[in-house]
Structure formats: C-alpha cells, structure tokens
Design an enzyme around this catalytic site. Structure first.
Site, PDB file in Angstrom:
ATOM      1  N   ASN A  24       0.426  43.609  33.824  1.00 15.58           N
ATOM      2  CA  ASN A  24       0.737  42.613  32.802  1.00 15.58           C
ATOM      3  C   ASN A  24      -0.373  42.450  31.776  1.00 15.58           C
ATOM      4  O   ASN A  24      -0.355  41.489  30.993  1.00 15.58           O
ATOM      5  CB  ASN A  24       1.034  41.256  33.452  1.00 15.58           C
ATOM      6  CG  ASN A  24       2.366  41.253  34.170  1.00 15.58           C
ATOM      7  OD1 ASN A  24       3.225  42.091  33.920  1.00 15.58           O
ATOM      8  ND2 ASN A  24       2.538  40.314  35.095  1.00 15.58           N
ATOM      9  N   HIS A  69      -0.547  31.200  34.084  1.00 19.49           N
ATOM     10  CA  HIS A  69       0.256  32.412  34.002  1.00 19.49           C
ATOM     11  C   HIS A  69       1.043  32.666  35.286  1.00 19.49           C
ATOM     12  O   HIS A  69       2.222  33.004  35.251  1.00 19.49           O
ATOM     13  CB  HIS A  69      -0.655  33.599  33.687  1.00 19.49           C
ATOM     14  CG  HIS A  69       0.064  34.849  33.306  1.00 19.49           C
ATOM     15  ND1 HIS A  69       0.611  35.716  34.234  1.00 19.49           N
ATOM     16  CD2 HIS A  69       0.341  35.393  32.099  1.00 19.49           C
ATOM     17  CE1 HIS A  69       1.178  36.734  33.610  1.00 19.49           C
ATOM     18  NE2 HIS A  69       1.034  36.559  32.310  1.00 19.49           N
ATOM     19  N   ARG A  70       0.380  32.610  36.432  1.00 19.58           N
ATOM     20  CA  ARG A  70       0.947  32.786  37.779  1.00 19.58           C
ATOM     21  C   ARG A  70       1.287  34.235  38.132  1.00 19.58           C
ATOM     22  O   ARG A  70       1.760  34.491  39.237  1.00 19.58           O
ATOM     23  CB  ARG A  70       2.220  31.940  37.972  1.00 19.58           C
ATOM     24  CG  ARG A  70       2.012  30.460  37.922  1.00 19.58           C
ATOM     25  CD  ARG A  70       3.037  29.701  38.718  1.00 19.58           C
ATOM     26  NE  ARG A  70       4.417  29.998  38.334  1.00 19.58           N
ATOM     27  CZ  ARG A  70       5.483  29.519  38.973  1.00 19.58           C
ATOM     28  NH1 ARG A  70       5.327  28.754  40.040  1.00 19.58           N
ATOM     29  NH2 ARG A  70       6.696  29.828  38.568  1.00 19.58           N
ATOM     30  N   ASP A  71       1.066  35.178  37.224  1.00 23.01           N
ATOM     31  CA  ASP A  71       1.375  36.574  37.558  1.00 23.01           C
ATOM     32  C   ASP A  71       0.379  37.519  36.894  1.00 23.01           C
ATOM     33  O   ASP A  71       0.752  38.522  36.299  1.00 23.01           O
ATOM     34  CB  ASP A  71       2.803  36.916  37.119  1.00 23.01           C
ATOM     35  CG  ASP A  71       3.319  38.186  37.801  1.00 23.01           C
ATOM     36  OD1 ASP A  71       2.711  38.612  38.795  1.00 23.01           O
ATOM     37  OD2 ASP A  71       4.336  38.741  37.337  1.00 23.01           O
ATOM     38  N   MET A  72      -0.880  37.203  37.022  1.00 25.73           N
ATOM     39  CA  MET A  72      -1.923  38.056  36.451  1.00 25.73           C
ATOM     40  C   MET A  72      -2.100  39.296  37.327  1.00 25.73           C
ATOM     41  O   MET A  72      -2.367  39.196  38.527  1.00 25.73           O
ATOM     42  CB  MET A  72      -3.242  37.294  36.358  1.00 25.73           C
ATOM     43  CG  MET A  72      -3.224  36.146  35.363  1.00 25.73           C
ATOM     44  SD  MET A  72      -3.162  36.697  33.653  1.00 25.73           S
ATOM     45  CE  MET A  72      -4.729  37.501  33.481  1.00 25.73           C
TER      46      MET A  72
END
Length: 372
Positions: free
Chosen positions: A56, A49-52
C-alpha cells in the site's frame, strides 16, 4: 464510475522484490521520512490507516513514496469497538492480534516499524503463518513482554486463553547489522509492545535518525509538477466594446465543421499583443449586420421584425397580435402553454382564466367545473 489517480510506477513490495542488493541507509532514511510525513498528515487530520504495508506504499523508484489504499481507514474520534481483523498479518500490531477492539493510530506506527526493518533486510521481520504464530514470531524477536510494561496485553491474552511464550529478546542490531544505532533506536521504539509507549508519527520525525544533515523528501522534479500554473496576465486592460456593434466588413457564417478562424492560434507571451481600438463601422454596414443579427436571433420566425404584426391560427380561430416581438430564449421558454401575453395591446378571444397549479399539478376540477 471512473477514478483518476496520479500514475505511480510500482509499490514498495515490488521495489524490494526486484532488488539484488540492499538499500543504502540514506535511501531508506529518505523513504521513511516520506512515509512518516504522510502518516503524520493523516493522523493530524483525524484518521488512521489500519492497513499499512509495503503493497500500500506506492512509489516511483526509491525517490518518491506515497501512502495509498484507505479502504480500512477510520476516524480517530469514531467510537469503538473496531473489528479485530485489520491489516496484513505480518504488519499487524500485537493488540490487534490479541483481539482488542479498542485501538487507534499506534497500530500504524507498529506497521511502519516492521516496514522499516524490512527495508534494511529485504525480508519481513515477523513472517507469521497464523495469528498465534505471528505472536510467537514477535516474542522471538522482542522477547516476552513484562506484565508491568503492558498490563492491557495480559488482560487481552487471558480473555482469549492465550499464554505468552517465554522468549529471550534478540537485539535488532544482530538481525539488522546494516542499520545504524539511530535506526535501531527508532525501530525499537516503534515496535514497543505497549501502544501507549510508541512515538507518534510527528515525534518519530524528530528522532536523531533524521537529524543528519541529509536533504529529505521528494526530489525537486516531483515538486515542480505540483506547482500550479499561473495564468497569463494581459499587458493592458481590454477596451469596453459597445453592444451589438459590428466590424467594418461582416464575416460570412461559418459551418460547424470549419474551425473558427477569428480565434487566436496561440496564447503564448510572444504572440500576445495588446488589443487595438476597433474602428466603428459605417451606417450601411450597421444596417446589413443588424439584419443578419435579427435573422440569427429569430430562427423560428425569421420574417418577424420589431414593428410588424402577425396572425396566428389556433384551433381554427384567428388571433390578431399587434406589435409582437420575440425576446431572448429564456423569455420564450417562460411562455406557459397556449396563453400568449403580448408586450402591448393584444386582441384575443375570450378564454378560460389561467389555472394556478396545485402542488405542481393542474387542478382540472376547478378548470372544467367538474364536468366535460
């Protein structure tokens, strides 16, 4: 361009911000189970994901939580280097803070560990004001990493001329007193300095924290909404009807504004009746309806019947067509230009042969011989 998504009431940050008291651990366990289940699904299919972060994670109360916003997602098999500016700072893994361009799914596990601690305290665990301050905040909680535990981290820090501050670790139990020992164990492993030593999402689901006999996952009412609706099966097969047959009394043509009264009003099981045998009409009715059908099938030349002849005037010349009949719309659409081909005998004046198109265009030189 319109994107249509499932409606979710709020995100996890809004849910925590509006709380006046702490979540029970059973509620946090259920939310973490759903988050890790979604993350395991993402990682299993070759993405991370890289943007937890809480913003979000969309939810409908604490009962249903789903992962959203895949704008920074990448394939696990994609070739590094990656950008070092991903994720929100408070949930950014230390290897990304140290400007590593080679990282993978463990950065999602670090973010989930930070989110789990925030669910217990309703406060961020590492609220750094900058990237350097973020590393200081992590060192103040986890302590200074040992070079033997994470040699890659020291290599990254030396490459950017950064020196780890010397800090003594603080027990997570002290910072999160309302968390059980099983919860502390899971958070400690997910918040490991070394990304290789963090558990995967599938391994985290097998921790004792989730083995307590509690029913985990979305409530049944949310699962029922996703079950597909089964089509209603007819009780008897439909009888095969002869083509171009009519009912005993022809119905008048209905205007487009009027509703179709011949359609059934309801398809429910209570009103669903098996089809009955249709009585074949008399010859007089067949003749009346056949004429009416011919009128409907021939909107352009309603006066032309199957065995009739017609005269067409084209460029002041008479073309006598015998036994002319119109076919379906598809057949009429295939007639090319002024060339008319009759089904049978056709007397027509001499004209130029049909010109074959060249690459989709007409070869005018071959048609007119190079002069007008």
């Amino acid at each position: 361009l319109y994107f249509v998504f499932e409606y979710m009431k709020e995100n996890l940050y809004q849910l925590m911000k509006d709380r006046t008291k702490l979540f029970p651990e059973s509620v946090i366990r259920n939310m973490m189970y759903q988050i890790l289940q979604g993350l395991a699904f993402i990682h299993k299919h070759g993405f991370f994901h890289r943007d937890m972060k809480p913003e979000n994670l969309l939810c409908i109360g604490p009962e249903l939580v789903k992962i959203a916003d895949f704008g920074l997602a990448r394939e696990l098999r994609s070739q590094p280097p990656y950008t070092d500016y991903v994720s929100t700072r408070w949930y950014r893994a230390p290897e990304v803070l140290l400007r590593s361009s080679i990282y993978s799914s463990p950065i999602d596990i670090w973010a989930v560990g930070s989110i789990m601690a925030e669910l217990y305290t309703l406060r961020p665990l590492f609220p750094g004001t900058s990237e350097v301050d973020e590393i200081f905040k992590i060192c103040q909680v986890l302590g200074t990493p040992k070079k033997s535990d994470w040699p890659e981290g020291y290599h990254l820090s030396s490459a950017m001329n950064f020196r780890f501050p010397q800090c003594v670790p603080i027990s997570l139990k002290t910072l999160i007193p309302n968390a059980s020992s099983e919860a502390i164990q899971l958070m400690s492993d997910m918040l490991n300095w070394n990304p290789k030593k963090r558990p995967t999402a599938s391994q985290a689901l097998k921790y004792p924290y989730f083995q307590v006999g509690q029913v985990l996952g979305p409530p049944p009412q949310y699962l029922e909404k996703q079950t597909p609706i089964k089509p209603v099966q007819p009780t008897e097969p439909k009888p095969t009807l002869p083509k171009l047959e009519a009912v005993s009394k022809p119905e008048p043509l209905s205007s487009p504004d009027e509703p179709d009264k011949t359609q059934p009003q309801s398809l429910s099981k209570a009103n669903h009746q098996p089809l009955q045998q249709i009585q074949l009409p008399q010859n007089t009715a067949n003749q009346q309806v056949s004429k009416q059908q011919q009128l409907q099938a021939q909107p352009f030349f309603p006066a032309i019947n199957k065995d009739s002849s017609m005269v067409i005037i084209i460029n002041s010349k008479f073309l006598f067509l015998s036994d002319y009949s119109w076919k379906a719309k598809a057949a009429r659409a295939q007639l090319a230009g002024p060339t008319y081909n009759s089904a049978k005998n056709m007397s027509i004046l001499s004209h130029a042969p049909t010109i074959q198109p060249v690459h989709g265009r007409t070869d005018w030189m071959a048609k007119y011989g190079g002069h007008r």
